[in-house]
Motif scaffolding. Structure first.
Motif, PDB file in Angstrom:
ATOM      1  N   CYS A  55      40.532 -19.244   1.572  1.00 54.10           N
ATOM      2  CA  CYS A  55      40.422 -17.840   1.181  1.00 54.10           C
ATOM      3  C   CYS A  55      38.986 -17.357   1.079  1.00 54.10           C
ATOM      4  N   ARG A  56      38.033 -18.197   1.374  1.00 59.25           N
ATOM      5  CA  ARG A  56      36.637 -17.785   1.285  1.00 59.25           C
ATOM      6  C   ARG A  56      35.858 -18.273   2.502  1.00 59.25           C
ATOM      7  N   LEU A  57      34.722 -17.645   2.728  1.00 62.25           N
ATOM      8  CA  LEU A  57      33.732 -18.137   3.673  1.00 62.25           C
ATOM      9  C   LEU A  57      32.461 -18.392   2.875  1.00 62.25           C
ATOM     10  N   ARG A  58      31.609 -19.260   3.387  1.00 59.59           N
ATOM     11  CA  ARG A  58      30.395 -19.647   2.653  1.00 59.59           C
ATOM     12  C   ARG A  58      29.163 -19.294   3.472  1.00 59.59           C
ATOM     13  N   MET A  59      28.266 -18.537   2.840  1.00 56.94           N
ATOM     14  CA  MET A  59      26.986 -18.186   3.465  1.00 56.94           C
ATOM     15  C   MET A  59      25.880 -19.053   2.886  1.00 56.94           C
ATOM     16  N   HIS A  60      25.012 -19.556   3.737  1.00 54.27           N
ATOM     17  CA  HIS A  60      23.817 -20.297   3.340  1.00 54.27           C
ATOM     18  C   HIS A  60      22.595 -19.529   3.815  1.00 54.27           C
ATOM     19  N   LEU A  61      21.772 -19.089   2.868  1.00 54.43           N
ATOM     20  CA  LEU A  61      20.510 -18.430   3.197  1.00 54.43           C
ATOM     21  C   LEU A  61      19.374 -19.438   3.044  1.00 54.43           C
ATOM     22  N   GLY A  62      18.656 -19.700   4.127  1.00 56.14           N
ATOM     23  CA  GLY A  62      17.547 -20.641   4.070  1.00 56.14           C
ATOM     24  C   GLY A  62      16.383 -20.064   3.275  1.00 56.14           C
ATOM     25  N   LEU A  63      15.876 -20.830   2.294  1.00 54.82           N
ATOM     26  CA  LEU A  63      14.748 -20.362   1.465  1.00 54.82           C
ATOM     27  C   LEU A  63      13.509 -21.228   1.657  1.00 54.82           C
ATOM     28  N   VAL A  64      13.642 -22.522   1.450  1.00 55.76           N
ATOM     29  CA  VAL A  64      12.555 -23.471   1.726  1.00 55.76           C
ATOM     30  C   VAL A  64      13.151 -24.570   2.595  1.00 55.76           C
ATOM     31  N   ILE A  65      12.808 -24.565   3.867  1.00 52.13           N
ATOM     32  CA  ILE A  65      13.434 -25.481   4.825  1.00 52.13           C
ATOM     33  C   ILE A  65      12.353 -26.320   5.511  1.00 52.13           C
ATOM     34  N   PRO A  66      12.351 -27.635   5.285  1.00 49.63           N
ATOM     35  CA  PRO A  66      11.402 -28.502   6.006  1.00 49.63           C
ATOM     36  C   PRO A  66      11.598 -28.363   7.519  1.00 49.63           C
TER      37      PRO A  66
END
Length: 556
Positions: A483-494
Motif C-alpha cells: 500500500c505504499r511506495l518508498r522514496m529515497h532522497l540522496g543527501l550525503v552519498i560517497p
C-alpha cells in the motif's frame, strides 16, 4: 497472529535503508494487476484476511524482532474485521457442532501443503462432540428449539429462548452454553464489546457448573480464550489456556494453543518450553515445529530454525500453511547461503501466500499496480519529488545538525535486518503521526513536508533520516504492505561503494536526487564506502489507493 488464531502482524521485515514496523506481505510482480474492487488481503491472495492495526512493535518482544503475532484490543465502532483480530467468525462452523473453535479452524485451514504438492493427507472423520449431560437430554427438545432459532440467525429470539431456559434450569450446562453463544453472536451483530465481555463471563459460568460434559467444557473454555484474545485480553486468555491444559493434559492441540498464548504476551521462553514438551511427546507435530522454528529464529538461531520450519511446513498439519512461515524459512535460508530459499518463496507464491517470488508482503490491497522501481511521473507525486529535490540541501543540513548536536536522536535499526555494520534512523513521522519533539530538530524540513498529505498522512509508512556507516550489509528483506511506495532522497552519498537492489535491478543514490521503489519487493543494501551515507526516506500511499482506503486502512 499466530496462524491458528490469525492474529495481526505478520512475518517479515521492513524496507531497506529504513526499517518499518510490520510484517511482510504479498502483492504481484511486474506490471499492473487486474482491475476491479481492491480489498486488503492477508496470507492467501484473493481471500480476505487480516488488516494490520496498531503496529508499534514495542508491545511484545516477539513483534519487535520479527513482526509476528501482533494483537490489539478491538473497538467495535472503528472499522473492524473479524479476521483482522484474533479469532474467526462463528458462522464458520466447519464441524457442525454449533460453535466455532480451533477445531473448525483446522478444517478451514486443511489444504494440500507438502513440498512439490503430493497427495493431501486423508482427512480423519471428526466425532460429533457430546454436549448434553443426563439432565440436558431430558430437555433436549427445548434446547433444540432454542438452538434452531440461533442457527437461523434469529439471534434476539434465541437470546430470549435461552435466557428462559437458564431461568428454568439454572444447572443446565447446555442451556447456559447456548446463552453464551447467543451473546457472542449478538456482540458480533451489534459490534458491542460489552456484550462480548458478557459472553466471555457466561462461557466461564458454563465451565463452573457441575456435571459438565467433557466436550462442552472444552468448547466453552476454548471459545472463552479465543474471545479474550479477540478483545486483546491476552493474559486472561493465557490463564484460560493454562486451565484447559491442566484439565486435558494429554491434548497436544491445547498445548499448542498455550504456546501461542505465551507468544502473544511476548513470553518466548515459556512458549519454547511448551513446544519442546509437545515435540518430546509427538515429535512429528507440524504446528509445534513451525512455532518452535519461529522462536529459534527470533532468538537469532538461524541455522537451527531451518529444519523445524521446513519439516513443519512439509507436515501439512493445520496451521502450518501460513505465509509467515514460508517467509521466515526462506529468510533463514538466505542468511545461511542456502539457495533453496527461492524454492520456498516460489512454493509460497504457488500456494497463494505471495504475489511473486520477489514481492512477499502480507498486508495488501488487491489490484494495485506492482513493479519494483517507479518514476516520479508514474507515481503522480511529481510536486513532492520536485520539492524534495529543490530543497535537498536544507533537508541535508538539518539532518547533519542533528547528527552533530543530538546524535542520540538517531536510533539503531532494531528489526534484525543487518548482517553487519552500523545503521541508524531519525524519525519525523511514524504511521501518519508527527513526532513533534523530533521536528524541533528539523523544523524547516517538517514545515516543507506538511504540504504533502500523501506522505504525512501515510499511516503505513514513515518519514525519516537514515545514516549507514561503512561495512554495513542489510539482508534481503521485504516491507509489510503493497500500500505504499518508498522514496529515497540522496543527501550525503560517497562516490563509490553504496548501492541498493530491489528485485533483480541494482541502483545507486545521487545527492539531491530521488529514487522510488516498492519496498514490498525484496531489496538489499550494501555500504562498502569509506565514509557515511545519509539519505532521507519518505513513504507515500500507493497512488492507486482511493481516498476512502487511505482513511480506513489500519496503520502499519
Amino acid at each position: 497472529m499466530a496462524p491458528r488464531k490469525n492474529a495481526k502482524g505478520g512475518g517479515g521485515n521492513s524496507s531497506s535503508s529504513g526499517s518499518s514496523s510490520g510484517s511482510t506481505s504479498a502483492g504481484s510482480s511486474g506490471g499492473s494487476s487486474s482491475p476491479g474492487v481492491r480489498r486488503e488481503t492477508k496470507h492467501k491472495n484473493g481471500k480476505k484476511g487480516g488488516l494490520s492495526g496498531s503496529s508499534f512493535f514495542t508491545w511484545f518482544m516477539v513483534i519487535a524482532l520479527l513482526g509476528v503475532w501482533t494483537s490489539v484490543a478491538v473497538v467495535w465502532f472503528d472499522l473492524v474485521d473479524y479476521e483482522e483480530v484474533l479469532g474467526k467468525l462463528g458462522i464458520y462452523d466447519a464441524d457442525g457442532d454449533g460453535d466455532f473453535d480451533v477445531d473448525d479452524a483446522k478444517i478451514l485451514l486443511e489444504t494440500n501443503k507438502k513440498m512439490d504438492d503430493p497427495e493431501p493427507k486423508e482427512k480423519v472423520k471428526k466425532k460429533k462432540p457430546k454436549l448434553l449431560n443426563k439432565f440436558d437430554k431430558t430437555i433436549k427438545a427445548e434446547l433444540d428449539a432454542a438452538e434452531k432459532l440461533r442457527k437461523r440467525g434469529k439471534i434476539e429470539e434465541a437470546v430470549n429462548a435461552f435466557k428462559e431456559l437458564v431461568r428454568k434450569y439454572p444447572q443446565s450446562p447446555r442451556a447456559r452454553y447456548g446463552m453464551a453463544q447467543c451473546e457472542d453472536d449478538l456482540a458480533e451483530k451489534r459490534r458491542s464489546n460489552e456484550l462480548l465481555r458478557r459472553a466471555i463471563e457466561t462461557y466461564q459460568e458454563v465451565a463452573s457448573l457441575p456435571d459438565v460434559p467433557t466436550d462442552l467444557l472444552k468448547l466453552s473454555l476454548k471459545r472463552r480464550s479465543d474471545r479474550q484474545q479477540f478483545l486483546g485480553h491476552m493474559r486472561g486468555s493465557l490463564l484460560t489456556l493454562q486451565r484447559l491444559v491442566q484439565l486435558f493434559p494429554n491434548d497436544t492441540s491445547l498445548k499448542n494453543d498455550l504456546g501461542v498464548g505465551y507468544l502473544l504476551i511476548g513470553d518466548n521462553d515459556n512458549a519454547k518450553k511448551v513446544y519442546e514438551e509437545v515435540l518430546s511427546v509427538t515429535p512429528n507435530d507440524g504446528f509445534a515445529k513451525v512455532h518452535y522454528g519461529f522462536i529459534l529464529k527470533a532468538q537469532n538461531k538461524i541455522a537451527e530454525s531451518i529444519p523445524y520450519l521446513k519439516e513443519g511446513i512439509e507436515s501439512g498439519d493445520p496451521g502450518t500453511d501460513d505465509g509467515r512461515f514460508y517467509f521466515h524459512l526462506g529468510d533463514a535460508m538466505q542468511r545461511v547461503g542456502n539457495k533453496e530459499a527461492y524454492k520456498w518463496y516460489e512454493l509460497g507464491h504457488k500456494r497463494g501466500h505471495f504475489a511473486s517470488v520477489w514481492q512477499r508482503s502480507l498486508y495488501n490491497v488487491n489490484g494495485l499496480k506492482a513493479q519494483p522501481w517507479w518514476t516520479p511521473k508514474e507515481t503522480g507525486y511529481t510536486d513532492l519529488v520536485k520539492s524534495l529535490e529543490r530543497h535537498w540541501k536544507l533537508i541535508r543540513d538539518e539532518g547533519l545538525a542533528v547528527m552533530d548536536k543530538a546524535k542520540g536522536l538517531f536510533l539503531p535499526e532494531d528489526e534484525n535486518l543487518r548482517e553487519k555494520g552500523d545503521w541508524s534512523q531519525f524519525t519525523l513521522w511514524q504511521q501518519g503521526r508527527k513526532n513533534e519533539n523530533a521536528c524541533k530538530g528539523a523544523p524547516k524540513t517538517c514545515t516543507l513536508l506538511e504540504k504533502f498529505p500523501e506522505t504525512t498522512g501515510c499511516r503505513r509508512g514513515q518519514i525519516k533520516y537514515s545514516i549507514m556507516h561503512p561495512g554495513t550489509h542489510v539482508w534481503p528483506h521485504t516491507g509489510p504492505t503493497n500500500c505504499r511506495l518508498r522514496m529515497h532522497l540522496g543527501l550525503v552519498i560517497p562516490k563509490e561503494g553504496c548501492r541498493i537492489r530491489c528485485a533483480n535491478e541494482t541502483k545507486t543514490w545521487e545527492e539531491g536526487k530521488v529514487l522510488i521503489f516498492d519496498d514490498s519487493f525484496e531489496h538489499e543494501v550494501w555500504q562498502d564506502a569509506s565514509s557515511f551515507r545519509l539519505i532521507f526516506i519518505v513513504d507515500v500511499w500507493h497512488p492507486e489507493l482511493t481516498p476512502q482506503q487511505r482513511r480506513s486502512l489500519p496503520a502499519i
